[in-house]
Design a protein around this motif. Structure first.
Motif, PDB file in Angstrom:
ATOM      1  N   ARG A 300       0.826  -1.219   0.000  1.00 55.84           N
ATOM      2  CA  ARG A 300       0.000   0.000   0.000  1.00 55.84           C
ATOM      3  C   ARG A 300       0.855   1.262   0.000  1.00 55.84           C
ATOM      4  O   ARG A 300       0.414   2.311  -0.454  1.00 55.84           O
ATOM      5  CB  ARG A 300      -0.935   0.011   1.212  1.00 55.84           C
ATOM      6  CG  ARG A 300      -2.148  -0.900   1.082  1.00 55.84           C
ATOM      7  CD  ARG A 300      -3.026  -0.801   2.318  1.00 55.84           C
ATOM      8  NE  ARG A 300      -3.313   0.579   2.625  1.00 55.84           N
ATOM      9  CZ  ARG A 300      -3.337   1.080   3.855  1.00 55.84           C
ATOM     10  NH1 ARG A 300      -3.068   0.308   4.885  1.00 55.84           N
ATOM     11  NH2 ARG A 300      -3.626   2.350   4.055  1.00 55.84           N
ATOM     12  N   LYS A 301       2.086   1.171   0.484  1.00 55.95           N
ATOM     13  CA  LYS A 301       2.977   2.330   0.468  1.00 55.95           C
ATOM     14  C   LYS A 301       3.425   2.689  -0.944  1.00 55.95           C
ATOM     15  O   LYS A 301       3.732   3.846  -1.237  1.00 55.95           O
ATOM     16  CB  LYS A 301       4.207   2.065   1.340  1.00 55.95           C
ATOM     17  CG  LYS A 301       3.928   2.011   2.833  1.00 55.95           C
ATOM     18  CD  LYS A 301       5.208   1.679   3.586  1.00 55.95           C
ATOM     19  CE  LYS A 301       4.989   1.653   5.091  1.00 55.95           C
ATOM     20  NZ  LYS A 301       4.741   2.995   5.628  1.00 55.95           N
ATOM     21  N   ASN A 302       3.456   1.659  -1.828  1.00 55.40           N
ATOM     22  CA  ASN A 302       3.801   1.873  -3.236  1.00 55.40           C
ATOM     23  C   ASN A 302       5.142   2.599  -3.392  1.00 55.40           C
ATOM     24  O   ASN A 302       5.293   3.528  -4.188  1.00 55.40           O
ATOM     25  CB  ASN A 302       2.690   2.672  -3.936  1.00 55.40           C
ATOM     26  CG  ASN A 302       2.745   2.514  -5.442  1.00 55.40           C
ATOM     27  OD1 ASN A 302       3.254   1.528  -5.959  1.00 55.40           O
ATOM     28  ND2 ASN A 302       2.233   3.509  -6.149  1.00 55.40           N
ATOM     29  N   LEU A 303       6.132   2.156  -2.632  1.00 62.80           N
ATOM     30  CA  LEU A 303       7.452   2.778  -2.669  1.00 62.80           C
ATOM     31  C   LEU A 303       8.253   2.283  -3.863  1.00 62.80           C
ATOM     32  O   LEU A 303       8.046   1.166  -4.348  1.00 62.80           O
ATOM     33  CB  LEU A 303       8.223   2.443  -1.391  1.00 62.80           C
ATOM     34  CG  LEU A 303       7.657   2.952  -0.062  1.00 62.80           C
ATOM     35  CD1 LEU A 303       8.442   2.359   1.104  1.00 62.80           C
ATOM     36  CD2 LEU A 303       7.684   4.473  -0.006  1.00 62.80           C
ATOM     37  N   PRO A 304       9.186   3.086  -4.362  1.00 62.25           N
ATOM     38  CA  PRO A 304      10.142   2.564  -5.351  1.00 62.25           C
ATOM     39  C   PRO A 304      10.905   1.379  -4.753  1.00 62.25           C
ATOM     40  O   PRO A 304      11.111   1.314  -3.537  1.00 62.25           O
ATOM     41  CB  PRO A 304      11.076   3.754  -5.602  1.00 62.25           C
ATOM     42  CG  PRO A 304      10.311   4.966  -5.155  1.00 62.25           C
ATOM     43  CD  PRO A 304       9.412   4.509  -4.045  1.00 62.25           C
ATOM     44  N   TRP A 305      11.372   0.472  -5.632  1.00 60.94           N
ATOM     45  CA  TRP A 305      11.957  -0.775  -5.121  1.00 60.94           C
ATOM     46  C   TRP A 305      13.130  -0.503  -4.192  1.00 60.94           C
ATOM     47  O   TRP A 305      13.235  -1.131  -3.136  1.00 60.94           O
ATOM     48  CB  TRP A 305      12.434  -1.643  -6.290  1.00 60.94           C
ATOM     49  CG  TRP A 305      12.925  -2.993  -5.811  1.00 60.94           C
ATOM     50  CD1 TRP A 305      12.177  -4.122  -5.635  1.00 60.94           C
ATOM     51  CD2 TRP A 305      14.260  -3.317  -5.414  1.00 60.94           C
ATOM     52  NE1 TRP A 305      12.950  -5.144  -5.156  1.00 60.94           N
ATOM     53  CE2 TRP A 305      14.243  -4.678  -5.007  1.00 60.94           C
ATOM     54  CE3 TRP A 305      15.451  -2.615  -5.358  1.00 60.94           C
ATOM     55  CZ2 TRP A 305      15.377  -5.331  -4.558  1.00 60.94           C
ATOM     56  CZ3 TRP A 305      16.595  -3.272  -4.898  1.00 60.94           C
ATOM     57  CH2 TRP A 305      16.556  -4.604  -4.516  1.00 60.94           C
TER      58      TRP A 305
END
Length: 369
Positions: A300-305
Motif C-alpha cells: 500500500r505504500k507503493n514505494l520505489p523498489w
C-alpha cells in the motif's frame, strides 16, 4: 480532480495531504483534523429523523459460523427510529449458504433479512456489492461485521447511539475474542489466551486514544464498522477491487476517507465477538497472517523498489533481536510470548517477501466452518 475540489470543501482543505507515499503519523493527524473540522452541511439529521440502516456480512463456506451470526442478529435490539435490513452477501460461485439464511429468516420479526450472491471472488467485491445493495435500498447507514462473529444484544443500539451523538461519518468499535466450542489442545488454549489478551490490549488502547469524534492512531476496520452511504455515492470511496485476496482493503478505505476529509469516530461500548476457530490457534497460522498483513502494508505504500528494500531490510534488522528474545521467552513464560513471536517473525518475512516480489493471498483460503 479539479471538479472534485470544487464539489467538496473538505477535499480542497486537505488536498495537500494526498500523496502516493502517506506518512502514517500525518494520516492520523489528518483524520483528527477532519473529525474536528469537517463541514457540518453534509451531515445527516441524526437525532430527529428515522434512519434506514443496512447491517451486512460477507460469507463463504462457513455455514455453522454464519448460523451463529444470524442467530445473534435475530436477538439484537433495534434502535428507536431505525428501519433495519440485515444483508448476507455470499462471495462464492453458487448459493451454498442460502439455505441457512432461508431457514433462519422466520426468526427476524424485527428486521428484514436479505441475501445476495456475489460471484466475483474477493472481499472487496463482496463489500462493494453490499454497499450497492444498501444504496439501492436508500439506506443512510451501512454497517459491517464478519461472518465468524456474533454481536452483543445491544450492539446495534450502541452503534446508532454513538453515531447520533457524534459528528463522525465513518466509525469503528471493539472486537473481542470468543472461544470456539470444539475441544482444544493445551497449545491451542495457550494461543487463544494470547489472542484474547492482544484483543483486550487493542481495545483498551483504542479507548484511550479515540472517541466519538476522533480516531487518533486507531484504524477503523470492517470487523465492527459503520459508515454513511454518502461516502460511496458522494465521495466515490470504495473498497479497492485490485486487492482481491490480499486483505487490507478496509484499512485503505479508512485511509482514503481520511484523505478526503471525512470525520471518523469510535464507539467504545459496542461489542462484537470473533470466534477463533481451532485452525487459527496455531503458531503457523498466526505467523502467516502477520506475514501477509505486513506484506500488504508494504504494498500500500507503493514505494520505489530501492526505497522499499531499504525500509524492509532496516526494519527487519531492528526487529530480529526482539524476535529472538520472544522465542527464548516462550518456555520461560509458559507460552505467553508465542503469539508475539509468531507475529514478529511474520512481520519480518512479509517485509522481505514484498521486496522479492511476494504478494499476499491472506483471504484466498477459508478458515473456520
Amino acid at each position: 480532480m479539479h471538479g472534485r475540489s470544487e464539489r467538496y470543501p473538505a477535499w480542497r482543505r486537505y488536498r495537500r495531504t494526498i500523496a502516493v507515499n502517506v506518512n502514517p503519523g500525518a494520516l492520523f493527524r489528518t483524520c483528527a483534523r477532519a473529525s474536528r473540522h469537517e463541514n457540518g452541511n453534509v451531515q445527516l439529521d441524526r437525532g430527529g429523523r428515522e434512519l434506514t440502516v443496512y447491517v451486512a456480512a460477507l460469507t463463504r463456506r462457513r455455514s455453522r459460523m454464519l448460523q451463529e451470526l444470524l442467530l445473534s442478529w435475530s436477538r439484537m435490539a433495534i434502535p428507536e427510529r431505525c428501519r433495519v435490513t440485515c444483508l448476507i452477501v455470499e462471495n462464492d460461485t453458487s448459493e451454498l449458504s442460502k439455505p441457512v439464511v432461508d431457514e433462519l429468516r422466520p426468526r427476524f420479526d424485527h428486521a428484514e433479512l436479505d441475501y445476495v450472491l456475489e460471484p466475483n471472488l474477493g472481499i472487496p467485491f463482496g463489500r462493494n456489492r453490499a454497499a450497492r445493495e444498501a444504496i439501492a435500498g436508500k439506506a443512510d447507514l451501512l454497517l459491517f461485521v464478519d461472518d465468524d462473529e456474533v454481536v452483543a444484544e445491544d450492539w446495534l443500539v450502541r452503534m446508532i447511539a454513538g453515531y447520533r451523538s457524534s459528528r463522525a461519518r465513518l466509525m469503528g468499535a471493539p472486537l473481542r475474542a470468543r472461544m470456539p466450542t470444539e475441544p482444544l489442545s493445551y497449545l491451542q488454549r495457550k494461543m487463544f489466551s494470547n489472542i484474547d489478551f492482544r484483543y483486550r490490549h487493542k481495545e483498551n488502547r483504542a479507548k484511550r486514544r479515540a472517541d466519538l469524534n476522533s480516531t487518533r492512531r486507531v484504524t477503523v476496520v470492517t470487523n465492527n464498522w459503520l459508515a454513511e452511504t454518502s461516502l460511496f455515492t458522494d465521495h466515490d470511496i470504495w473498497f479497492d477491487e485490485g486487492m482481491r485476496f490480499t486483505g487490507g482493503t478496509d484499512a485503505k478505505f479508512y485511509s482514503d476517507a481520511c484523505k478526503a476529509g471525512i470525520a471518523t469516530g469510535w464507539v467504545a461500548d459496542a461489542f462484537v465477538y470473533e470466534t477463533i476457530s481451532p485452525d487459527r490457534l496455531s503458531f503457523r497460522y498466526q505467523y502467516q497472517r502477520a506475514r501477509d498483513q505486513s506484506n500488504t502494508h508494504m504494498s500500500r505504500k507503493n514505494l520505489p523498489w530501492h526505497s522499499a528494500a531499504f525500509h524492509a531490510v532496516l526494519g527487519s534488522f531492528v526487529k530480529i533481536p526482539p524476535c529472538a528474545l520472544l522465542f527464548l521467552a516462550i518456555p520461560l513464560t509458559g507460552g505467553k510470548t508465542a503469539l508475539n513471536a509468531a507475529r514478529t517473525l511474520g512481520w519480518i518475512a512479509g517485509r522481505l517477501g514484498y521486496v522479492f516480489g511476494t504478494k499476499s493471498s491472506l483471504y484466498f483460503d477459508v478458515t473456520g466452518n
